[in-house]
Write a protein that holds these residues in place. Sequence first.
Motif, PDB file in Angstrom:
ATOM      1  N   GLU A 270      28.277  10.873  39.064  1.00 42.89           N
ATOM      2  CA  GLU A 270      27.815  12.153  38.512  1.00 42.89           C
ATOM      3  C   GLU A 270      28.442  12.369  37.135  1.00 42.89           C
ATOM      4  OE1 GLU A 270      27.506  16.871  39.859  1.00 42.89           O
ATOM      5  OE2 GLU A 270      28.525  15.434  41.168  1.00 42.89           O
TER       6      GLU A 270
ATOM      7  N   GLU B 205      32.289  12.038  37.894  1.00 42.30           N
ATOM      8  CA  GLU B 205      32.674  11.743  39.271  1.00 42.30           C
ATOM      9  C   GLU B 205      32.487  10.257  39.503  1.00 42.30           C
ATOM     10  OE1 GLU B 205      31.364  13.977  43.119  1.00 42.30           O
ATOM     11  OE2 GLU B 205      30.025  12.247  42.839  1.00 42.30           O
TER      12      GLU B 205
ATOM     13  N   GLN C  63      32.694   7.155  42.559  1.00 42.56           N
ATOM     14  CA  GLN C  63      32.714   6.905  43.998  1.00 42.56           C
ATOM     15  C   GLN C  63      33.025   5.448  44.261  1.00 42.56           C
ATOM     16  OE1 GLN C  63      29.232   8.111  46.134  1.00 42.56           O
ATOM     17  NE2 GLN C  63      29.851  10.249  46.130  1.00 42.56           N
TER      18      GLN C  63
ATOM     19  N   CYS D 106      36.119   9.605  46.611  1.00 49.17           N
ATOM     20  CA  CYS D 106      35.618  10.192  45.358  1.00 49.17           C
ATOM     21  C   CYS D 106      36.785  10.518  44.431  1.00 49.17           C
ATOM     22  CB  CYS D 106      34.923  11.506  45.672  1.00 49.17           C
ATOM     23  SG  CYS D 106      33.177  11.413  45.539  1.00 49.17           S
TER      24      CYS D 106
ATOM     25  N   LEU E 168      37.437  12.808  40.791  1.00 44.61           N
ATOM     26  CA  LEU E 168      36.913  13.718  39.786  1.00 44.61           C
ATOM     27  C   LEU E 168      37.749  13.530  38.532  1.00 44.61           C
ATOM     28  CD1 LEU E 168      34.919  16.020  39.134  1.00 44.61           C
ATOM     29  CD2 LEU E 168      36.721  17.607  39.826  1.00 44.61           C
TER      30      LEU E 168
ATOM     31  N   TYR F 213      35.975  24.376  39.030  1.00 45.74           N
ATOM     32  CA  TYR F 213      35.665  23.466  40.122  1.00 45.74           C
ATOM     33  C   TYR F 213      36.653  23.599  41.288  1.00 45.74           C
ATOM     34  CZ  TYR F 213      32.954  21.769  36.235  1.00 45.74           C
ATOM     35  OH  TYR F 213      32.103  21.699  35.156  1.00 45.74           O
TER      36      TYR F 213
ATOM     37  N   VAL G 189      39.442  14.412  47.640  1.00 46.75           N
ATOM     38  CA  VAL G 189      39.022  14.006  46.291  1.00 46.75           C
ATOM     39  C   VAL G 189      40.264  13.848  45.424  1.00 46.75           C
ATOM     40  CG1 VAL G 189      37.798  14.747  44.205  1.00 46.75           C
ATOM     41  CG2 VAL G 189      36.785  15.141  46.455  1.00 46.75           C
TER      42      VAL G 189
ATOM     43  N   GLU H 126      23.207  13.372  38.584  1.00 45.17           N
ATOM     44  CA  GLU H 126      23.852  12.839  39.778  1.00 45.17           C
ATOM     45  C   GLU H 126      23.066  11.629  40.274  1.00 45.17           C
ATOM     46  OE1 GLU H 126      23.824  15.470  43.208  1.00 45.17           O
ATOM     47  OE2 GLU H 126      25.901  14.888  43.585  1.00 45.17           O
TER      48      GLU H 126
END
Length: 185
Positions: A26, A42, A44, A81, A83, A96, A103, A152
């Motif tokens: 993202e 983001e 992953q 994940c 961030l 956020y 995360v 995303e």
Amino acid sequence: MMCWLAGVALILSLFRQGSDQVVISEVMFDPEGREFYNEFIELQNVDDIAVDLDGWRVGDGNEVDALVARDQNTLLSPCGCALLLDSSYFHNSDSYQPLPADVIVLAIEDATFGKGGFQNEGTERVLLVTTEGDTVGSALYVPGNPEGFSEEKIDPSEVDHAKELVGFAMERWHTRSGEQRQSEE
């Protein structure tokens, strides 16, 4: 001696570089309000092996920034994940918050992604670069989303190949509202 070497190889394989397992999932390039500190990326880990992001960098075609650990370490757990926020976010915003406990939150070494932050006009490519300098992830975004809507990836397990720089398939991405992007091919 052979058992010791096999053990070391096993441990090293558990924390491999993850060139095909960590993806940009993202990109928030035009957040609501103050852009300078609310942009984010983001990542992953789409594999079942942890990846240490220490020494990795993200950015645009003009500048990449090193990732910096915050309160946690840089180890991205299997299927986890991360961030990525610019360093000024932590003193200027809480947009956020709260974040899920699983995360990991990392910052970039300076106050803007790439050279002066992400563009809101014109296409831009976001790059993910390993410690060795290999570009292992790439995401092309096309402005046009409403303010505050990110791009995303529809299926994060569909690994992007960084060498796919021409004709990037935008149909693999959608705006946060769920609208699928039209292909640029």
